[in-house]
Design an enzyme around this catalytic site. Structure first.
Site, PDB file in Angstrom:
ATOM      1  N   ASP A  60       0.840  -1.204   0.000  1.00 55.45           N
ATOM      2  CA  ASP A  60       0.000   0.000   0.000  1.00 55.45           C
ATOM      3  C   ASP A  60       0.872   1.251   0.000  1.00 55.45           C
ATOM      4  OD1 ASP A  60      -2.611  -1.474   0.559  1.00 55.45           O
ATOM      5  OD2 ASP A  60      -1.368  -2.082   2.250  1.00 55.45           O
ATOM      6  N   GLU A  64       1.884  -6.532  -5.411  1.00 55.87           N
ATOM      7  CA  GLU A  64       1.529  -5.684  -6.553  1.00 55.87           C
ATOM      8  C   GLU A  64       2.729  -4.884  -7.062  1.00 55.87           C
ATOM      9  OE1 GLU A  64      -2.201  -3.657  -6.313  1.00 55.87           O
ATOM     10  OE2 GLU A  64      -1.472  -1.884  -7.371  1.00 55.87           O
TER      11      GLU A  64
HETATM   12  C1  LIG Z   1      12.358  -6.664  -0.886  1.00 59.19           C
HETATM   13  C2  LIG Z   1      12.153  -5.167  -0.886  1.00 59.19           C
HETATM   14  C3  LIG Z   1      10.955  -4.620  -1.304  1.00 59.19           C
HETATM   15  N1  LIG Z   1      10.794  -3.275  -1.310  1.00 59.19           N
HETATM   16  C4  LIG Z   1       9.534  -2.658  -1.726  1.00 59.19           C
HETATM   17  C5  LIG Z   1       9.078  -2.891  -3.128  1.00 59.19           C
HETATM   18  C6  LIG Z   1       7.583  -2.601  -2.992  1.00 59.19           C
HETATM   19  O1  LIG Z   1       7.377  -1.204  -3.067  1.00 59.19           O
HETATM   20  C7  LIG Z   1       7.252  -3.084  -1.594  1.00 59.19           C
HETATM   21  C8  LIG Z   1       6.577  -4.432  -1.576  1.00 59.19           C
HETATM   22  O2  LIG Z   1       5.269  -4.339  -2.072  1.00 59.19           O
HETATM   23  P1  LIG Z   1       4.617  -5.514  -2.911  1.00 59.19           P
HETATM   24  O3  LIG Z   1       5.594  -5.994  -3.868  1.00 59.19           O
HETATM   25  O4  LIG Z   1       3.324  -5.022  -3.431  1.00 59.19           O
HETATM   26  O5  LIG Z   1       4.395  -6.698  -1.875  1.00 59.19           O
HETATM   27  P2  LIG Z   1       3.667  -6.707  -0.426  1.00 59.19           P
HETATM   28  O6  LIG Z   1       3.290  -8.098  -0.144  1.00 59.19           O
HETATM   29  O7  LIG Z   1       4.571  -6.080   0.546  1.00 59.19           O
HETATM   30  O8  LIG Z   1       2.381  -5.844  -0.600  1.00 59.19           O
HETATM   31  C9  LIG Z   1       1.080  -6.380  -0.698  1.00 59.19           C
HETATM   32  O9  LIG Z   1       0.384  -5.733   0.325  1.00 59.19           O
HETATM   33  C10 LIG Z   1      -0.975  -6.087   0.388  1.00 59.19           C
HETATM   34  C11 LIG Z   1      -1.603  -5.359   1.543  1.00 59.19           C
HETATM   35  C12 LIG Z   1      -1.667  -5.769  -0.910  1.00 59.19           C
HETATM   36  O10 LIG Z   1      -2.984  -6.138  -0.843  1.00 59.19           O
HETATM   37  C13 LIG Z   1      -0.979  -6.520  -2.009  1.00 59.19           C
HETATM   38  O11 LIG Z   1      -1.600  -6.227  -3.239  1.00 59.19           O
HETATM   39  C14 LIG Z   1       0.474  -6.146  -2.041  1.00 59.19           C
HETATM   40  O12 LIG Z   1       0.612  -4.828  -2.479  1.00 59.19           O
HETATM   41  O13 LIG Z   1       8.476  -3.161  -0.893  1.00 59.19           O
HETATM   42  C15 LIG Z   1      11.820  -2.434  -0.912  1.00 59.19           C
HETATM   43  O14 LIG Z   1      11.659  -1.195  -0.954  1.00 59.19           O
HETATM   44  N2  LIG Z   1      12.992  -2.971  -0.464  1.00 59.19           N
HETATM   45  C16 LIG Z   1      13.203  -4.313  -0.424  1.00 59.19           C
HETATM   46  O15 LIG Z   1      14.282  -4.762   0.008  1.00 59.19           O
END
Ligand SMILES: Cc1cn([C@H]2C[C@H](O)[C@@H](COP(=O)(O)OP(=O)(O)O[C@H]3O[C@@H](C)[C@H](O)[C@@H](O)[C@H]3O)O2)c(=O)[nH]c1=O
Length: 376
Positions: free
Chosen positions: A19, A271
């Site tokens: 989010d 996402e």
């Molecule tokens: C591994 C890693 C990720 N990230 C970031 C990339 C992304 O912006 C974020 C991870 O988000 P996502 O990939 O979407 O995975 P998530 O599992 O963290 O987020 C999820 O949350 C739920 C509540 C939603 O319903 C889902 O649709 C989804 O968005 O973290 C970093 O900044 N540094 C890191 O080392």
């Protein structure tokens, strides 16, 4: 569009990082590429700090990367309403802010979650009347008649330069990785807990060339530790067969983009990371956010249908097998990971074509700006 417009984005962190990950990217892009003054209201600055360390979780108001960040707390202080209000993922705006909106009549957008399902095209830009205002539902998506994906110019540039070996070496050094041959197959692992993990790690350890797997801190740690028989700490390398596991600290969003960009294969989730690897034109396996009653499997299949529509048969077969193995481990066929690794060069070509297709839909931030400029 009038660049002096004030946009307010509201973000409630439900769980994980998706989010705030989406809202922060959007806020930065509106600021950098559209010169808009953005205020981002967030209820959880601790998650935010993890992906953008210069955010200080103790402050109620601060400016980072040109965005005014405000803590969304109760009671919500009276404030001037933005001319554009983005309510992310139906997060329900504070009552007194909503009352002020009735008077100010801003453009009101509800930014929805990403889905490849067919119905998205019918619901994109639908409006519902609320207290004499119109709330517009803005759906990201993979097809022309949706809001598109969230990607920015810097990401596309990164995708064009990161295959160059000097750039790769530089990025590896910037990420603080010391033990990694640029000839290795590079992969990154970001997923939820997954019972298919041992099979995957086993297959990587038996690959016909060395593999370096980057593992940022997170929900995969216990599964990795179980397979290794010991914990993998950030900064550590552990080798088993052809596979070297490389523990990394959770990094900021820009560094994570770089990591995705230098890898030949990315395991992504949710996402945001899912979209980043696609817009970097990188082969990936998606761990979809699990939902009750297996609703997520329908979403996964809807995406795979679109993603693989024009893919060569062998690519289609390899990606379908790997995606199912990763998301429905009970269906795993032992061969899935070997098939995937074998097809990686062809999958990389397909990923490049898919990136171009997505770029043709425009990016989500520009599409929202365009929509708003037609409303004023
Ligand atoms: C591994 C890693 C990720 N990230 C970031 C990339 C992304 O912006 C974020 C991870 O988000 P996502 O990939 O979407 O995975 P998530 O599992 O963290 O987020 C999820 O949350 C739920 C509540 C939603 O319903 C889902 O649709 C989804 O968005 O973290 C970093 O900044 N540094 C890191 O080392």
């Amino acid at each position: 569009m009038n660049r002096n417009l004030q946009w307010h984005i509201f973000c409630r962190v439900i769980d994980n990082f998706g989010d705030i990950g989406v809202c922060w990217r959007l806020a930065r892009q509106l600021t950098n590429e559209h010169n808009i003054q953005v205020t981002l209201w967030v209820d959880d600055l601790i998650s935010f700090h993890a992906l953008w360390p210069s955010v200080d979780h103790r402050l109620t108001s601060q400016t980072c990367a040109g965005v005014l960040i405000k803590r969304w707390q109760k009671p919500f202080a009276e404030t001037v309403v933005g001319q554009v209000v983005v309510e992310a993922f139906g997060c329900e705006l504070p009552t007194n802010y909503l009352q002020a909106m009735v008077r100010a009549k801003p453009i009101w957008i509800n930014l929805e979650y990403l889905s490849a399902e067919e119905w998205v095209k019918d619901y994109h830009l639908n409006q519902s009347p609320v207290r004499g205002m119109r709330k517009t539902f803005f759906f990201p998506g993979f097809e022309a008649d949706t809001g598109g994906l969230l990607w920015d110019q810097a990401l596309i540039q990164l995708s064009q330069t990161s295959n160059d070996s000097d750039t790769k070496v530089r990025i590896v050094a910037e990420l603080g990785i010391t033990h990694c041959a640029s000839t290795d197959l590079l992969a990154s692992l970001f997923s939820y807990e997954n019972t298919a993990l041992p099979e995957l790690l086993e297959a990587l350890s038996q690959h016909n060339k060395p593999v370096t797997l980057f593992v940022p801190e997170g929900r995969m740690a216990a599964g990795v530790a179980h397979w290794l028989g010991r914990q993998l700490l950030a900064g550590e390398q552990v080798r088993k067969g052809q596979l070297t596991l490389n523990g990394l600290a959770f990094m900021d969003q820009s560094r994570y983009d770089q990591l995705l960009a230098i890898c030949d294969l990315n395991f992504v989730r949710g996402e945001e990371s899912f979209v980043r690897t696609q817009m970097l034109a990188k082969p990936f396996v998606w761990h979809i956010y699990p939902q009750q009653e297996e609703v997520h499997i329908l979403k996964l299949e809807a995406f795979l249908e679109l993603y693989l529509a024009d893919a060569p048969e062998a690519v289609k077969h390899a990606i379908l097998a790997a995606s199912r193995a990763w998301n429905q481990p009970q269906l795993t066929s032992k061969n899935s990971w070997h098939l995937l690794l074998e097809q990686l060069p062809a999958i990389a070509l397909h990923a490049r074509r898919w990136q171009a297709k997505q770029m043709a839909n425009g990016d989500l931030a520009s599409n929202i700006v365009h929509f708003c400029s037609n409303q004023v």
